[in-house]
Enzyme design. Structure first.
Site, PDB file in Angstrom:
ATOM      1  N   ASN A   9      15.491  13.007  70.926  1.00  0.00           N
ATOM      2  CA  ASN A   9      16.397  11.859  70.808  1.00  0.00           C
ATOM      3  C   ASN A   9      17.551  12.305  69.923  1.00  0.00           C
ATOM      4  O   ASN A   9      17.413  12.387  68.712  1.00  0.00           O
ATOM      5  CB  ASN A   9      15.637  10.676  70.176  1.00  0.00           C
ATOM      6  N   LYS A  11      20.234  10.825  69.280  1.00  0.00           N
ATOM      7  CA  LYS A  11      20.933   9.729  68.591  1.00  0.00           C
ATOM      8  C   LYS A  11      22.453   9.903  68.783  1.00  0.00           C
ATOM      9  O   LYS A  11      22.881  10.390  69.823  1.00  0.00           O
ATOM     10  CB  LYS A  11      20.513   9.653  67.121  1.00  0.00           C
ATOM     11  N   HIS A  94      14.386   1.303  70.504  1.00  0.00           N
ATOM     12  CA  HIS A  94      14.280   2.148  69.314  1.00  0.00           C
ATOM     13  C   HIS A  94      14.486   1.290  68.071  1.00  0.00           C
ATOM     14  O   HIS A  94      15.286   0.357  68.079  1.00  0.00           O
ATOM     15  CB  HIS A  94      15.328   3.271  69.366  1.00  0.00           C
ATOM     16  N   GLU A  96      16.101   1.715  65.464  1.00  0.00           N
ATOM     17  CA  GLU A  96      17.500   1.620  65.002  1.00  0.00           C
ATOM     18  C   GLU A  96      18.260   0.565  65.806  1.00  0.00           C
ATOM     19  O   GLU A  96      19.136  -0.116  65.277  1.00  0.00           O
ATOM     20  CB  GLU A  96      18.179   2.999  65.098  1.00  0.00           C
ATOM     21  N   GLU A 166       6.430   4.798  66.601  1.00  0.00           N
ATOM     22  CA  GLU A 166       7.292   5.378  65.565  1.00  0.00           C
ATOM     23  C   GLU A 166       7.294   4.493  64.328  1.00  0.00           C
ATOM     24  O   GLU A 166       8.053   3.522  64.259  1.00  0.00           O
ATOM     25  CB  GLU A 166       8.739   5.485  66.086  1.00  0.00           C
ATOM     26  N   GLY A 172      13.361   9.895  60.198  1.00  0.00           N
ATOM     27  CA  GLY A 172      14.472  10.508  59.478  1.00  0.00           C
ATOM     28  C   GLY A 172      14.239  10.646  57.974  1.00  0.00           C
ATOM     29  O   GLY A 172      15.155  10.957  57.228  1.00  0.00           O
ATOM     30  N   SER A 212       9.786  12.110  62.053  1.00  0.00           N
ATOM     31  CA  SER A 212       9.762  13.385  61.335  1.00  0.00           C
ATOM     32  C   SER A 212       8.826  14.427  61.953  1.00  0.00           C
ATOM     33  O   SER A 212       8.175  15.194  61.241  1.00  0.00           O
ATOM     34  CB  SER A 212       9.442  13.167  59.855  1.00  0.00           C
TER      35      SER A 212
HETATM   36  P1  PGA Z   1      13.164  11.755  63.374  1.00  0.00           P
HETATM   37  O1  PGA Z   1      13.538  10.572  64.409  1.00  0.00           O
HETATM   38  O2  PGA Z   1      12.383  12.760  64.166  1.00  0.00           O
HETATM   39  O3  PGA Z   1      14.499  12.282  62.911  1.00  0.00           O
HETATM   40  O4  PGA Z   1      12.364  11.135  62.288  1.00  0.00           O
HETATM   41  C1  PGA Z   1      12.630  10.133  65.372  1.00  0.00           C
HETATM   42  C2  PGA Z   1      13.228   9.008  66.184  1.00  0.00           C
HETATM   43  O5  PGA Z   1      13.947   8.171  65.615  1.00  0.00           O
HETATM   44  O6  PGA Z   1      13.010   8.925  67.415  1.00  0.00           O
END
Ligand code: PGA
Length: 249
Positions: A9, A11, A94, A96, A166, A172, A212
């Site tokens: 992903n 982003k 997601h 976010e 998640e 992140g 992560s």
């Molecule tokens: P990350 O993000 O691996 O940077 O923690 C995962 C995601 O948001 O899908």
């Protein structure tokens, strides 16, 4: 045996030239894997990425879509539009988007239905906040999110959905859920699906872990009984690192 699906992903990262270079670099490194390799890229990279990924085993996905087919929705992109250029996957819900863009369980549900109506494979995200985890509410929150997301789908559609568990506190942040906690959460989601759609469906549905994931923890996570791969953010921005995650086994 369920297939492992490793999805990047990106982003809001990567300009088209970087996307093309990434895919050219990734292609030879993942060509022998039996795992499904997906890159979910920004809209502006989709076309370039699809061209770069032609004749490879790399699949391309979007990171969001609208549930209507067309109309007066300035700034939105529909499932039909994604399908028309050859996109195969789409991330829906997601955290976010739930947090910053008013995505709700209801819009997630509408989007999943629109994805299936256009033969896109949805990767549906669920996950609890740190507060919810600390108050012992995590499993309740994620099973409810799952139930609402999948409402009104057929068993076959549910079996073809990908869920990404998640935990929001792990995205992140460099904090990963322990493989035991992640497996327990994913088992809870699978049990809920078994209650609602039967055991055959729950045995078939792919449920990923995200938050992560990196090359140093991928193997431990993905070898757990119920974890069927991962949704990878930060670590999917470097081809070599992402290839190591794809080739964890
Ligand atoms: P990350 O993000 O691996 O940077 O923690 C995962 C995601 O948001 O899908």
């Amino acid at each position: 045996m369920r297939k492992k699906v490793i999805a990047g992903n990106w982003k809001m990262n990567m300009l088209p030239d970087a996307a093309i270079r990434f895919i050219d670099e990734l292609t030879p490194m993942v060509k022998n894997t039996e795992n499904e390799v997906v890159l979910c890229v920004p809209y502006t990279d989709l076309f370039y990425s699809l061209l770069a990924a032609q004749n490879t085993n790399i699949k391309i996905g979007a990171q969001n879509m609208h549930w209507e087919e067309s109309g007066a929705y300035t700034g939105e992109v529909s499932a039909k539009m994604l399908k028309s250029i050859g996109v195969e996957y789409v991330i829906i819900g997601h955290s976010e988007r739930r947090q910053y863009f008013a995505e709700t369980d209801e819009t997630v549900n509408k989007k999943i239905k629109a994805a299936f109506a256009n033969e896109l494979k949805p990767i549906v995200c669920v996950g609890e906040t740190l507060e919810q985890r600390e108050s012992g509410d995590a499993l309740n929150v994620i099973t409810m999110q799952t139930q609402k997301a999948l409402e009104g789908l057929t068993e076959e559609q549910v079996a073809n959905t990908i869920i990404a568990y998640e935990p929001i506190w792990a995205i992140g942040t460099g904090k990963t859920a322990t493989s035991e906690d992640a497996n327990e959460a994913i088992k809870a989601i699978r049990n809920k699906i078994s209650d609602l759609y039967g055991q055959n469906t729950s045995n078939r549905i792919i449920i990923q872990y995200g938050g992560s994931v990196k090359s140093t923890n991928a193997k431990e996570l993905f070898e757990m009984s119920d974890i069927d791969g991962g949704l990878v953010g930060g670590a999917s921005l470097k081809a070599e690192e992402f290839a190591k995650i794809v080739n964890y086994n």
